[in-house]
Design a protein around this motif. Structure first.
Motif, PDB file in Angstrom:
ATOM      1  N   PRO A  95     -61.807  37.086  36.841  1.00  0.00           N
ATOM      2  CA  PRO A  95     -60.563  36.600  36.788  1.00  0.00           C
ATOM      3  C   PRO A  95     -60.647  35.456  36.313  1.00  0.00           C
ATOM      4  N   LEU A  96     -59.333  35.250  35.232  1.00  0.00           N
ATOM      5  CA  LEU A  96     -58.985  34.109  34.265  1.00  0.00           C
ATOM      6  C   LEU A  96     -57.715  33.639  34.774  1.00  0.00           C
ATOM      7  N   LYS A  97     -57.605  32.342  35.047  1.00  0.00           N
ATOM      8  CA  LYS A  97     -56.323  31.674  35.306  1.00  0.00           C
ATOM      9  C   LYS A  97     -55.716  31.280  34.107  1.00  0.00           C
ATOM     10  N   GLY A  98     -54.490  31.537  34.366  1.00  0.00           N
ATOM     11  CA  GLY A  98     -53.567  30.932  33.097  1.00  0.00           C
ATOM     12  C   GLY A  98     -52.853  29.604  33.497  1.00  0.00           C
ATOM     13  N   VAL A  99     -52.101  29.133  32.787  1.00  0.00           N
ATOM     14  CA  VAL A  99     -51.423  27.873  32.982  1.00  0.00           C
ATOM     15  C   VAL A  99     -50.750  27.628  34.299  1.00  0.00           C
ATOM     16  N   SER A 100     -50.079  28.756  34.908  1.00  0.00           N
ATOM     17  CA  SER A 100     -49.481  28.783  36.097  1.00  0.00           C
ATOM     18  C   SER A 100     -50.511  28.889  37.336  1.00  0.00           C
ATOM     19  N   GLY A 101     -51.704  29.328  37.070  1.00  0.00           N
ATOM     20  CA  GLY A 101     -52.465  29.460  38.095  1.00  0.00           C
ATOM     21  C   GLY A 101     -52.789  30.676  38.531  1.00  0.00           C
ATOM     22  N   LYS A 102     -51.950  31.625  37.622  1.00  0.00           N
ATOM     23  CA  LYS A 102     -52.081  33.329  38.156  1.00  0.00           C
ATOM     24  C   LYS A 102     -53.373  33.582  37.456  1.00  0.00           C
ATOM     25  N   SER A 103     -54.017  34.486  38.213  1.00  0.00           N
ATOM     26  CA  SER A 103     -55.474  35.127  37.752  1.00  0.00           C
ATOM     27  C   SER A 103     -55.288  36.557  37.487  1.00  0.00           C
ATOM     28  N   LEU A 104     -55.818  37.070  36.139  1.00  0.00           N
ATOM     29  CA  LEU A 104     -55.800  38.297  35.682  1.00  0.00           C
ATOM     30  C   LEU A 104     -56.993  38.623  35.305  1.00  0.00           C
ATOM     31  N   THR A 105     -57.449  39.759  35.462  1.00  0.00           N
ATOM     32  CA  THR A 105     -58.825  39.832  35.161  1.00  0.00           C
ATOM     33  C   THR A 105     -58.955  39.987  33.658  1.00  0.00           C
ATOM     34  N   LEU A 106     -60.349  39.784  32.964  1.00  0.00           N
ATOM     35  CA  LEU A 106     -60.519  39.848  31.794  1.00  0.00           C
ATOM     36  C   LEU A 106     -60.095  41.050  31.054  1.00  0.00           C
ATOM     37  N   ILE A 107     -60.475  42.222  31.576  1.00  0.00           N
ATOM     38  CA  ILE A 107     -59.994  43.500  30.999  1.00  0.00           C
ATOM     39  C   ILE A 107     -58.382  43.657  30.653  1.00  0.00           C
ATOM     40  N   ARG A 108     -57.603  43.035  31.838  1.00  0.00           N
ATOM     41  CA  ARG A 108     -56.286  43.062  31.838  1.00  0.00           C
ATOM     42  C   ARG A 108     -55.803  42.303  30.744  1.00  0.00           C
ATOM     43  N   ARG A 109     -56.366  41.172  30.595  1.00  0.00           N
ATOM     44  CA  ARG A 109     -55.910  40.341  29.527  1.00  0.00           C
ATOM     45  C   ARG A 109     -56.246  40.713  28.119  1.00  0.00           C
ATOM     46  N   SER A 110     -57.316  41.212  28.057  1.00  0.00           N
ATOM     47  CA  SER A 110     -57.649  41.904  26.816  1.00  0.00           C
ATOM     48  C   SER A 110     -56.710  42.970  26.426  1.00  0.00           C
ATOM     49  N   TRP A 111     -56.331  43.879  27.445  1.00  0.00           N
ATOM     50  CA  TRP A 111     -55.329  45.132  27.229  1.00  0.00           C
ATOM     51  C   TRP A 111     -54.093  44.428  26.844  1.00  0.00           C
ATOM     52  N   VAL A 151     -56.096  52.570  24.506  1.00  0.00           N
ATOM     53  CA  VAL A 151     -56.982  52.926  25.429  1.00  0.00           C
ATOM     54  C   VAL A 151     -58.187  51.934  25.951  1.00  0.00           C
ATOM     55  N   VAL A 152     -58.755  51.789  27.195  1.00  0.00           N
ATOM     56  CA  VAL A 152     -59.675  51.432  27.532  1.00  0.00           C
ATOM     57  C   VAL A 152     -60.743  52.229  27.776  1.00  0.00           C
ATOM     58  N   ALA A 153     -61.878  52.151  27.238  1.00  0.00           N
ATOM     59  CA  ALA A 153     -63.000  53.125  26.974  1.00  0.00           C
ATOM     60  C   ALA A 153     -64.244  52.497  27.873  1.00  0.00           C
ATOM     61  N   THR A 154     -64.544  53.182  28.769  1.00  0.00           N
ATOM     62  CA  THR A 154     -65.650  52.496  29.975  1.00  0.00           C
ATOM     63  C   THR A 154     -66.327  53.648  30.625  1.00  0.00           C
ATOM     64  N   ASP A 155     -67.697  53.439  30.956  1.00  0.00           N
ATOM     65  CA  ASP A 155     -68.524  54.254  31.687  1.00  0.00           C
ATOM     66  C   ASP A 155     -68.300  54.121  33.307  1.00  0.00           C
ATOM     67  N   ASP A 156     -67.507  53.035  33.651  1.00  0.00           N
ATOM     68  CA  ASP A 156     -67.673  52.570  34.975  1.00  0.00           C
ATOM     69  C   ASP A 156     -66.396  52.923  35.924  1.00  0.00           C
ATOM     70  N   THR A 157     -66.483  53.430  37.037  1.00  0.00           N
ATOM     71  CA  THR A 157     -65.184  53.756  37.898  1.00  0.00           C
ATOM     72  C   THR A 157     -64.553  52.463  38.355  1.00  0.00           C
ATOM     73  N   ARG A 158     -65.331  51.305  38.589  1.00  0.00           N
ATOM     74  CA  ARG A 158     -64.683  50.113  38.852  1.00  0.00           C
ATOM     75  C   ARG A 158     -63.630  49.541  37.816  1.00  0.00           C
ATOM     76  N   ILE A 159     -64.286  49.551  36.580  1.00  0.00           N
ATOM     77  CA  ILE A 159     -63.209  49.150  35.439  1.00  0.00           C
ATOM     78  C   ILE A 159     -62.175  50.290  35.191  1.00  0.00           C
ATOM     79  N   ARG A 160     -62.537  51.301  35.349  1.00  0.00           N
ATOM     80  CA  ARG A 160     -61.420  52.537  35.417  1.00  0.00           C
ATOM     81  C   ARG A 160     -60.289  52.046  36.466  1.00  0.00           C
ATOM     82  N   ALA A 161     -60.526  52.021  37.585  1.00  0.00           N
ATOM     83  CA  ALA A 161     -59.663  51.705  38.772  1.00  0.00           C
ATOM     84  C   ALA A 161     -58.924  50.477  38.478  1.00  0.00           C
ATOM     85  N   GLU A 162     -59.443  49.494  37.890  1.00  0.00           N
ATOM     86  CA  GLU A 162     -58.841  48.226  37.641  1.00  0.00           C
ATOM     87  C   GLU A 162     -57.676  48.536  36.430  1.00  0.00           C
ATOM     88  N   ALA A 163     -58.260  49.239  35.414  1.00  0.00           N
ATOM     89  CA  ALA A 163     -57.353  49.395  34.236  1.00  0.00           C
ATOM     90  C   ALA A 163     -56.167  50.288  34.551  1.00  0.00           C
TER      91      ALA A 163
END
Length: 266
Positions: free
Chosen positions: A23-39, A52-64
């Motif tokens: 998770p990365l916190k923005g100026v308001s303190g809201k946390s979003l995951t790195l993959i979401r911020r990259s998307w 598209v998000v290209a991954t081999d991991d089901t945890r990343i898939r679920a988050e995306a």
């Protein structure tokens, strides 16, 4: 030319396992995951046909998928983001003329970096790959040197010829300079921004080549193109006053959060 942006993301990073879900916190303190911020950074680029998000991991898939991203599953055999983008493009049935690799650890990548990169490749028919470079100011160069002095791998630097054809990329700070620059002063060092635009044919060739010694030593995927004689275009981009940094190590999290706060990113 049709354009696909693929965001390669893997959980089993050698230097930082689980990095896409940090998770990365923005100026308001809201946390979003790195993959979401990259998307979100990818979705801000205009003139792109698909992201598209290209991954081999089901945890990343679920988050995306939880925030609405399209996911393409790729194999665990992919050793780097370029191979993962090649497989993702193939799994989608191909058909895109340009494939952009917006790596999932660079959430501060401005949209115009990617747009300038695509434009650079379109206007340089002799180039098979294009990648952005950003001239370091004194502050950025000091950060790169500081990481190396502490034994950390920070950003990558690039050197190129008068026609902006890449000569080399390194995790060391090249070219060497002993000069101490003021924070806002221009330096002769260029920070390589971890984004690539490939012509489809060059991307398809990449997984067929053996790993060369330079790629193995530096751990930099783009060196495989140079070792196989491909024309890599370095496109100089303008930061427009914004800071840029990738998330390479756990120590980069507070650095990125500070930059996000300074830029007012939520």
């Amino acid at each position: 030319m049709s354009v696909l942006i693929a965001i390669p993301a893997r959980y089993a990073s050698h230097r930082y396992p689980g990095k896409p879900l940090v998770p990365l916190k923005g100026v308001s303190g809201k946390s979003l995951t790195l993959i979401r911020r990259s998307w979100e950074a990818a979705m801000a680029v205009k003139g792109v046909d698909r992201v598209v998000v290209a991954t081999d991991d089901t945890r990343i898939r679920a988050e995306a998928e939880s925030f609405g991203a399209e996911v393409v599953m790729t194999s665990e055999a992919c050793v780097n983001g370029t191979e993962r983008c090649a497989e993702a493009h193939e799994n989608l049935g191909g058909g895109y003329e340009i494939v952009v690799n917006l790596q999932g650890d660079a959430p501060l990548t401005p949209a115009w970096f990617v747009s300038d990169l695509i434009d650079g490749l379109r206007s340089s028919p002799e180039a098979q790959i294009a990648t952005p470079v950003l001239r370091c100011d004194g502050r950025a160069l000091a950060a790169l040197k500081g990481d190396r002095a502490e034994g950390r791998v920070g950003g990558t630097t690039a050197v190129f010829d008068a026609d902006h054809r890449a000569l080399y990329f390194s995790k060391e700070v090249v070219p060497y300079t002993a000069t101490v620059y003021a924070p806002e002063a221009e330096t002769p060092v260029y920070h390589h921004v971890g984004v690539y635009a490939y012509r489809a044919a060059a991307l398809a060739d990449y997984p067929k080549w053996a790993h060369g010694p330079l790629e193995a030593l530096e751990g930099l995927e783009q060196l495989r193109f140079l070792e196989n004689g491909r024309h890599v275009l370095c496109v100089e981009v303008d930061a427009r006053g914004r800071q840029f940094w990738e998330l390479n190590n756990p120590q980069d999290v507070p650095r990125l959060e500070t930059m996000m706060a300074e830029m007012g990113i939520e």
